[in-house]
Scaffold this active site. Structure first.
Site, mmCIF file in Angstrom:
data_model
loop_
_atom_site.group_PDB
_atom_site.id
_atom_site.type_symbol
_atom_site.label_atom_id
_atom_site.label_comp_id
_atom_site.label_asym_id
_atom_site.label_seq_id
_atom_site.Cartn_x
_atom_site.Cartn_y
_atom_site.Cartn_z
ATOM 1 N N ARG A 58 0.886 -1.180 0.000
ATOM 2 C CA ARG A 58 0.000 0.000 0.000
ATOM 3 C C ARG A 58 0.910 1.213 0.000
ATOM 4 O O ARG A 58 1.673 1.412 0.960
ATOM 5 C CB ARG A 58 -0.912 0.001 1.226
ATOM 6 N N HIS A 85 -6.814 0.684 -6.960
ATOM 7 C CA HIS A 85 -7.107 -0.125 -5.762
ATOM 8 C C HIS A 85 -7.726 -1.448 -6.213
ATOM 9 O O HIS A 85 -8.913 -1.706 -5.998
ATOM 10 C CB HIS A 85 -8.054 0.655 -4.843
ATOM 11 N N GLN A 88 -9.825 -3.942 -3.979
ATOM 12 C CA GLN A 88 -11.146 -3.404 -3.637
ATOM 13 C C GLN A 88 -12.145 -3.693 -4.755
ATOM 14 O O GLN A 88 -13.238 -4.197 -4.506
ATOM 15 C CB GLN A 88 -11.029 -1.895 -3.400
ATOM 16 N N ASP A 181 -17.121 7.145 -2.550
ATOM 17 C CA ASP A 181 -15.917 7.016 -1.727
ATOM 18 C C ASP A 181 -15.682 8.374 -1.070
ATOM 19 O O ASP A 181 -16.353 9.365 -1.404
ATOM 20 C CB ASP A 181 -14.726 6.602 -2.623
ATOM 21 N N CYS A 221 -16.355 1.672 -0.388
ATOM 22 C CA CYS A 221 -15.208 0.824 -0.044
ATOM 23 C C CYS A 221 -14.874 0.881 1.445
ATOM 24 O O CYS A 221 -14.207 -0.014 1.956
ATOM 25 C CB CYS A 221 -13.990 1.250 -0.859
ATOM 26 N N ARG A 249 -13.592 -8.803 0.805
ATOM 27 C CA ARG A 249 -12.165 -8.561 0.634
ATOM 28 C C ARG A 249 -11.399 -9.814 1.055
ATOM 29 O O ARG A 249 -10.458 -10.251 0.382
ATOM 30 C CB ARG A 249 -11.712 -7.355 1.480
HETATM 31 N N1 CP Z 1 -11.293 -0.191 1.696
HETATM 32 C C1 CP Z 1 -10.032 -0.273 2.165
HETATM 33 O O1 CP Z 1 -9.070 -0.503 1.444
HETATM 34 O O2 CP Z 1 -9.959 -0.115 3.513
HETATM 35 P P1 CP Z 1 -8.635 0.034 4.366
HETATM 36 O O3 CP Z 1 -8.057 1.390 4.071
HETATM 37 O O4 CP Z 1 -9.128 -0.068 5.799
HETATM 38 O O5 CP Z 1 -7.679 -1.066 4.028
HETATM 39 N N1 NVA Z 2 -9.826 6.752 -1.946
HETATM 40 C C1 NVA Z 2 -9.493 6.311 -0.611
HETATM 41 C C2 NVA Z 2 -9.733 4.843 -0.466
HETATM 42 C C3 NVA Z 2 -9.475 4.297 0.910
HETATM 43 C C4 NVA Z 2 -9.697 2.820 1.002
HETATM 44 C C5 NVA Z 2 -8.058 6.674 -0.301
HETATM 45 O O1 NVA Z 2 -7.185 6.515 -1.166
HETATM 46 O O2 NVA Z 2 -7.803 7.142 0.821
#
Ligand code: CP
Ligand code: NVA
Length: 273
Positions: A58, A85, A88, A181, A221, A249
Protein backbone atom coordinates in the site's frame (compact mmCIF):
# COMPACT_ATOMS: atom_id res chain seq x y z
CA UNK A 1 2.95 -6.51 3.47
CA UNK A 2 4.47 -3.05 3.16
CA UNK A 3 2.14 -0.26 4.27
CA UNK A 4 3.00 3.40 3.73
CA UNK A 5 -0.54 4.40 4.75
CA UNK A 6 -3.08 3.32 7.38
CA UNK A 7 -5.42 0.39 6.74
CA UNK A 8 -8.06 -1.65 8.53
CA UNK A 9 -9.63 -3.87 5.85
CA UNK A 10 -6.66 -4.50 3.55
CA UNK A 11 -4.21 -5.25 6.31
CA UNK A 12 -6.48 -7.45 8.43
CA UNK A 13 -8.08 -9.34 5.52
CA UNK A 14 -4.69 -10.20 3.98
CA UNK A 15 -3.24 -11.16 7.35
CA UNK A 16 -6.25 -13.30 8.34
CA UNK A 17 -6.49 -14.74 4.84
CA UNK A 18 -2.87 -15.86 4.75
CA UNK A 19 -3.29 -17.48 8.18
CA UNK A 20 -6.43 -19.31 7.06
CA UNK A 21 -4.53 -20.59 4.01
CA UNK A 22 -1.76 -21.93 6.22
CA UNK A 23 0.73 -19.18 5.43
CA UNK A 24 2.28 -16.30 7.26
CA UNK A 25 1.75 -12.60 6.61
CA UNK A 26 4.24 -10.07 7.94
CA UNK A 27 3.01 -6.52 8.46
CA UNK A 28 5.77 -4.03 7.70
CA UNK A 29 5.01 -0.39 8.32
CA UNK A 30 7.19 1.50 5.84
CA UNK A 31 8.55 3.68 8.64
CA UNK A 32 9.94 0.58 10.35
CA UNK A 33 11.82 -0.54 7.23
CA UNK A 34 15.15 0.80 5.98
CA UNK A 35 13.06 2.36 3.20
CA UNK A 36 12.42 5.18 5.66
CA UNK A 37 16.18 5.77 5.83
CA UNK A 38 16.62 5.91 2.09
CA UNK A 39 17.12 2.27 1.04
CA UNK A 40 15.91 2.14 -2.57
CA UNK A 41 12.54 0.57 -3.34
CA UNK A 42 14.31 -1.59 -5.96
CA UNK A 43 16.73 -3.03 -3.38
CA UNK A 44 13.87 -3.62 -0.95
CA UNK A 45 12.06 -5.60 -3.67
CA UNK A 46 15.15 -7.67 -4.43
CA UNK A 47 15.84 -8.43 -0.78
CA UNK A 48 12.26 -9.30 0.16
CA UNK A 49 12.07 -11.62 -2.88
CA UNK A 50 14.80 -13.73 -1.25
CA UNK A 51 12.62 -14.28 1.84
CA UNK A 52 8.96 -14.34 0.84
CA UNK A 53 6.60 -15.69 -1.81
CA UNK A 54 4.69 -12.47 -2.50
CA UNK A 55 4.56 -8.80 -1.61
CA UNK A 56 1.48 -6.69 -0.85
CA UNK A 57 2.15 -2.97 -0.97
CA UNK A 58 0.00 0.00 0.00
CA UNK A 59 1.83 3.03 -1.27
CA UNK A 60 1.51 6.77 -1.69
CA UNK A 61 2.81 6.97 -5.23
CA UNK A 62 1.75 4.40 -7.82
CA UNK A 63 5.34 4.54 -9.13
CA UNK A 64 6.46 2.74 -5.95
CA UNK A 65 4.31 -0.30 -6.66
CA UNK A 66 5.55 -0.34 -10.27
CA UNK A 67 9.18 -0.22 -9.06
CA UNK A 68 8.53 -3.03 -6.61
CA UNK A 69 6.97 -5.11 -9.37
CA UNK A 70 9.86 -4.40 -11.72
CA UNK A 71 12.54 -5.52 -9.29
CA UNK A 72 10.80 -8.26 -7.30
CA UNK A 73 11.05 -11.87 -8.44
CA UNK A 74 7.81 -12.72 -6.60
CA UNK A 75 4.27 -11.47 -7.33
CA UNK A 76 3.48 -7.94 -6.13
CA UNK A 77 -0.12 -7.11 -5.17
CA UNK A 78 -1.21 -3.47 -5.11
CA UNK A 79 -2.97 -2.95 -1.77
CA UNK A 80 -3.88 0.63 -2.85
CA UNK A 81 -1.91 3.35 -4.54
CA UNK A 82 -2.85 6.93 -5.31
CA UNK A 83 -3.94 5.68 -8.76
CA UNK A 84 -5.55 2.25 -8.32
CA UNK A 85 -7.11 -0.13 -5.76
CA UNK A 86 -7.48 -3.48 -7.52
CA UNK A 87 -8.24 -5.69 -4.49
CA UNK A 88 -11.15 -3.40 -3.64
CA UNK A 89 -12.71 -3.57 -7.09
CA UNK A 90 -12.33 -7.37 -7.24
CA UNK A 91 -14.28 -7.67 -3.98
CA UNK A 92 -16.81 -5.08 -5.12
CA UNK A 93 -17.70 -6.82 -8.36
CA UNK A 94 -17.83 -10.16 -6.54
CA UNK A 95 -20.25 -8.61 -4.02
CA UNK A 96 -22.44 -7.09 -6.72
CA UNK A 97 -22.63 -10.42 -8.51
CA UNK A 98 -23.38 -12.21 -5.24
CA UNK A 99 -26.27 -9.81 -4.63
CA UNK A 100 -27.67 -9.56 -8.15
CA UNK A 101 -26.76 -12.98 -9.55
CA UNK A 102 -24.98 -11.49 -12.56
CA UNK A 103 -22.87 -8.53 -13.62
CA UNK A 104 -23.37 -8.22 -17.34
CA UNK A 105 -25.77 -5.45 -18.27
CA UNK A 106 -25.90 -3.91 -14.78
CA UNK A 107 -25.39 -0.15 -14.41
CA UNK A 108 -22.96 0.99 -11.73
CA UNK A 109 -23.05 4.71 -10.91
CA UNK A 110 -20.07 6.18 -9.10
CA UNK A 111 -20.65 9.57 -7.50
CA UNK A 112 -17.88 11.76 -6.06
CA UNK A 113 -14.13 11.93 -6.56
CA UNK A 114 -12.57 10.45 -9.71
CA UNK A 115 -9.96 8.75 -7.53
CA UNK A 116 -8.14 5.41 -7.17
CA UNK A 117 -11.33 3.51 -6.32
CA UNK A 118 -13.25 5.13 -9.18
CA UNK A 119 -10.39 4.31 -11.59
CA UNK A 120 -10.33 0.66 -10.61
CA UNK A 121 -14.12 0.32 -10.86
CA UNK A 122 -14.01 1.84 -14.35
CA UNK A 123 -11.36 -0.64 -15.49
CA UNK A 124 -13.16 -3.59 -13.90
CA UNK A 125 -16.60 -2.61 -15.19
CA UNK A 126 -15.25 -2.38 -18.73
CA UNK A 127 -13.94 -5.96 -18.57
CA UNK A 128 -17.03 -7.38 -16.90
CA UNK A 129 -19.77 -5.94 -19.09
CA UNK A 130 -20.97 -3.53 -16.38
CA UNK A 131 -22.14 -0.12 -17.64
CA UNK A 132 -20.32 2.53 -15.64
CA UNK A 133 -21.51 6.08 -15.07
CA UNK A 134 -19.27 8.50 -13.22
CA UNK A 135 -20.52 11.83 -11.83
CA UNK A 136 -17.87 14.15 -10.35
CA UNK A 137 -17.60 17.88 -9.75
CA UNK A 138 -15.75 19.69 -12.55
CA UNK A 139 -12.01 19.35 -12.00
CA UNK A 140 -12.30 16.01 -10.15
CA UNK A 141 -12.87 13.75 -13.16
CA UNK A 142 -11.04 10.43 -13.45
CA UNK A 143 -7.61 10.54 -15.10
CA UNK A 144 -8.12 10.72 -18.89
CA UNK A 145 -5.63 7.85 -19.37
CA UNK A 146 -7.82 5.61 -17.22
CA UNK A 147 -10.91 6.70 -19.10
CA UNK A 148 -9.16 5.88 -22.37
CA UNK A 149 -8.06 2.44 -21.07
CA UNK A 150 -11.55 1.67 -19.78
CA UNK A 151 -13.07 2.78 -23.08
CA UNK A 152 -10.69 0.53 -25.04
CA UNK A 153 -11.31 -2.42 -22.69
CA UNK A 154 -15.07 -1.98 -22.97
CA UNK A 155 -14.77 -1.91 -26.74
CA UNK A 156 -12.71 -5.14 -26.70
CA UNK A 157 -15.29 -6.79 -24.46
CA UNK A 158 -18.16 -5.59 -26.64
CA UNK A 159 -19.54 -3.38 -23.85
CA UNK A 160 -20.37 0.26 -23.36
CA UNK A 161 -17.66 2.85 -22.61
CA UNK A 162 -17.84 4.69 -19.27
CA UNK A 163 -20.16 7.71 -19.26
CA UNK A 164 -18.65 10.74 -17.51
CA UNK A 165 -20.62 13.75 -16.32
CA UNK A 166 -21.21 16.30 -13.59
CA UNK A 167 -24.87 15.65 -12.76
CA UNK A 168 -25.07 13.18 -9.88
CA UNK A 169 -28.86 12.90 -9.82
CA UNK A 170 -29.03 12.20 -13.52
CA UNK A 171 -26.32 9.55 -13.20
CA UNK A 172 -28.30 7.88 -10.43
CA UNK A 173 -31.42 7.42 -12.55
CA UNK A 174 -32.14 3.74 -13.16
CA UNK A 175 -28.80 2.57 -11.72
CA UNK A 176 -28.39 -0.92 -10.26
CA UNK A 177 -25.78 0.25 -7.75
CA UNK A 178 -24.69 3.63 -6.47
CA UNK A 179 -21.11 3.74 -5.21
CA UNK A 180 -19.24 6.52 -3.50
CA UNK A 181 -15.92 7.02 -1.73
CA UNK A 182 -14.43 9.66 0.52
CA UNK A 183 -13.95 13.19 -0.78
CA UNK A 184 -10.55 13.44 0.86
CA UNK A 185 -8.32 10.46 0.18
CA UNK A 186 -5.26 9.58 2.22
CA UNK A 187 -2.57 12.14 1.44
CA UNK A 188 -5.03 14.90 0.44
CA UNK A 189 -5.68 16.20 3.95
CA UNK A 190 -4.30 19.66 3.11
CA UNK A 191 -7.00 20.04 0.42
CA UNK A 192 -9.83 19.16 2.82
CA UNK A 193 -11.62 22.53 2.98
CA UNK A 194 -11.45 23.12 -0.77
CA UNK A 195 -12.65 19.58 -1.49
CA UNK A 196 -15.59 19.79 0.92
CA UNK A 197 -16.72 22.93 -0.90
CA UNK A 198 -16.28 21.38 -4.35
CA UNK A 199 -18.15 18.17 -3.49
CA UNK A 200 -21.24 19.78 -1.95
CA UNK A 201 -24.18 18.30 -3.88
CA UNK A 202 -22.35 15.01 -4.52
CA UNK A 203 -23.40 13.26 -1.31
CA UNK A 204 -25.37 10.06 -1.74
CA UNK A 205 -28.73 10.80 -0.12
CA UNK A 206 -32.02 8.94 0.19
CA UNK A 207 -33.35 11.20 -2.57
CA UNK A 208 -30.54 10.11 -4.89
CA UNK A 209 -31.11 6.43 -4.04
CA UNK A 210 -34.82 6.84 -4.85
CA UNK A 211 -33.88 7.66 -8.47
CA UNK A 212 -32.10 4.32 -8.87
CA UNK A 213 -33.84 1.03 -9.60
CA UNK A 214 -35.99 -0.31 -6.73
CA UNK A 215 -33.54 -3.19 -6.21
CA UNK A 216 -30.47 -0.91 -6.41
CA UNK A 217 -27.79 -1.26 -3.75
CA UNK A 218 -25.52 1.28 -2.09
CA UNK A 219 -21.78 0.57 -2.12
CA UNK A 220 -18.74 2.16 -0.45
CA UNK A 221 -15.21 0.82 -0.04
CA UNK A 222 -15.02 2.21 3.54
CA UNK A 223 -13.94 3.95 5.66
CA UNK A 224 -16.96 6.26 5.26
CA UNK A 225 -17.90 9.66 6.60
CA UNK A 226 -21.60 9.74 7.46
CA UNK A 227 -23.06 13.16 6.72
CA UNK A 228 -20.30 13.91 4.23
CA UNK A 229 -20.17 11.73 1.08
CA UNK A 230 -23.10 9.57 2.25
CA UNK A 231 -26.14 10.11 4.45
CA UNK A 232 -26.27 7.91 7.56
CA UNK A 233 -29.72 6.61 6.60
CA UNK A 234 -28.31 5.34 3.27
CA UNK A 235 -25.15 3.61 4.49
CA UNK A 236 -26.96 2.16 7.50
CA UNK A 237 -30.14 1.41 5.55
CA UNK A 238 -31.46 -1.81 3.99
CA UNK A 239 -29.96 -1.19 0.54
CA UNK A 240 -26.42 -0.84 1.81
CA UNK A 241 -24.06 -3.75 1.09
CA UNK A 242 -20.92 -2.09 2.43
CA UNK A 243 -20.17 -4.72 5.06
CA UNK A 244 -20.57 -7.52 2.51
CA UNK A 245 -18.01 -5.66 0.39
CA UNK A 246 -15.70 -5.51 3.40
CA UNK A 247 -16.16 -9.22 4.17
CA UNK A 248 -15.57 -10.21 0.57
CA UNK A 249 -12.16 -8.56 0.63
CA UNK A 250 -11.12 -11.60 2.70
CA UNK A 251 -12.59 -14.25 0.41
CA UNK A 252 -11.55 -12.67 -2.87
CA UNK A 253 -8.00 -11.96 -1.69
CA UNK A 254 -7.66 -15.57 -0.53
CA UNK A 255 -8.55 -16.60 -4.07
CA UNK A 256 -6.01 -14.10 -5.41
CA UNK A 257 -3.32 -15.47 -3.09
CA UNK A 258 -4.01 -19.04 -4.23
CA UNK A 259 -3.89 -17.89 -7.84
CA UNK A 260 -0.61 -16.01 -7.44
CA UNK A 261 1.23 -17.95 -4.73
CA UNK A 262 -0.53 -21.31 -4.69
CA UNK A 263 0.95 -24.73 -5.34
CA UNK A 264 2.94 -24.88 -8.55
CA UNK A 265 3.08 -21.13 -8.98
CA UNK A 266 6.35 -20.73 -7.16
CA UNK A 267 8.28 -22.30 -10.02
CA UNK A 268 6.82 -19.97 -12.64
CA UNK A 269 8.63 -16.92 -11.37
CA UNK A 270 11.78 -18.57 -10.13
CA UNK A 271 13.90 -16.94 -7.52
CA UNK A 272 17.36 -15.76 -8.54
CA UNK A 273 19.19 -18.30 -6.43
N1 CP B 1 -11.29 -0.19 1.70
C1 CP B 1 -10.03 -0.27 2.16
O1 CP B 1 -9.07 -0.50 1.44
O2 CP B 1 -9.96 -0.12 3.51
P1 CP B 1 -8.64 0.03 4.37
O3 CP B 1 -8.06 1.39 4.07
O4 CP B 1 -9.13 -0.07 5.80
O5 CP B 1 -7.68 -1.07 4.03
N1 NVA C 1 -9.83 6.75 -1.95
C1 NVA C 1 -9.49 6.31 -0.61
C2 NVA C 1 -9.73 4.84 -0.47
C3 NVA C 1 -9.48 4.30 0.91
C4 NVA C 1 -9.70 2.82 1.00
C5 NVA C 1 -8.06 6.67 -0.30
O1 NVA C 1 -7.18 6.52 -1.17
O2 NVA C 1 -7.80 7.14 0.82
Amino acid sequence: MIFEKPSTRTRVSFEAGMFELGGLAMFLGAEALQLSRGEPVADTARVLSRYVDGIVARVGSHETVLTLEKHASVPVINGLSDRLHPCQALADFFTLRERRGRLEGLTLTYVGDGNNVCHELMLGAAKLGVKMRVATPAGFEPDPEITASATAAARDAGGAPPELGHDALRAAEGADAIYTDVWISMGQEQEAAERRRAFAGFAVTAEMMSLARPEAVFMHCLPAHRGEEVAGEVIDGPRSIVFDQAENRLHVQKALLILLLGAGRRDEKSRPR
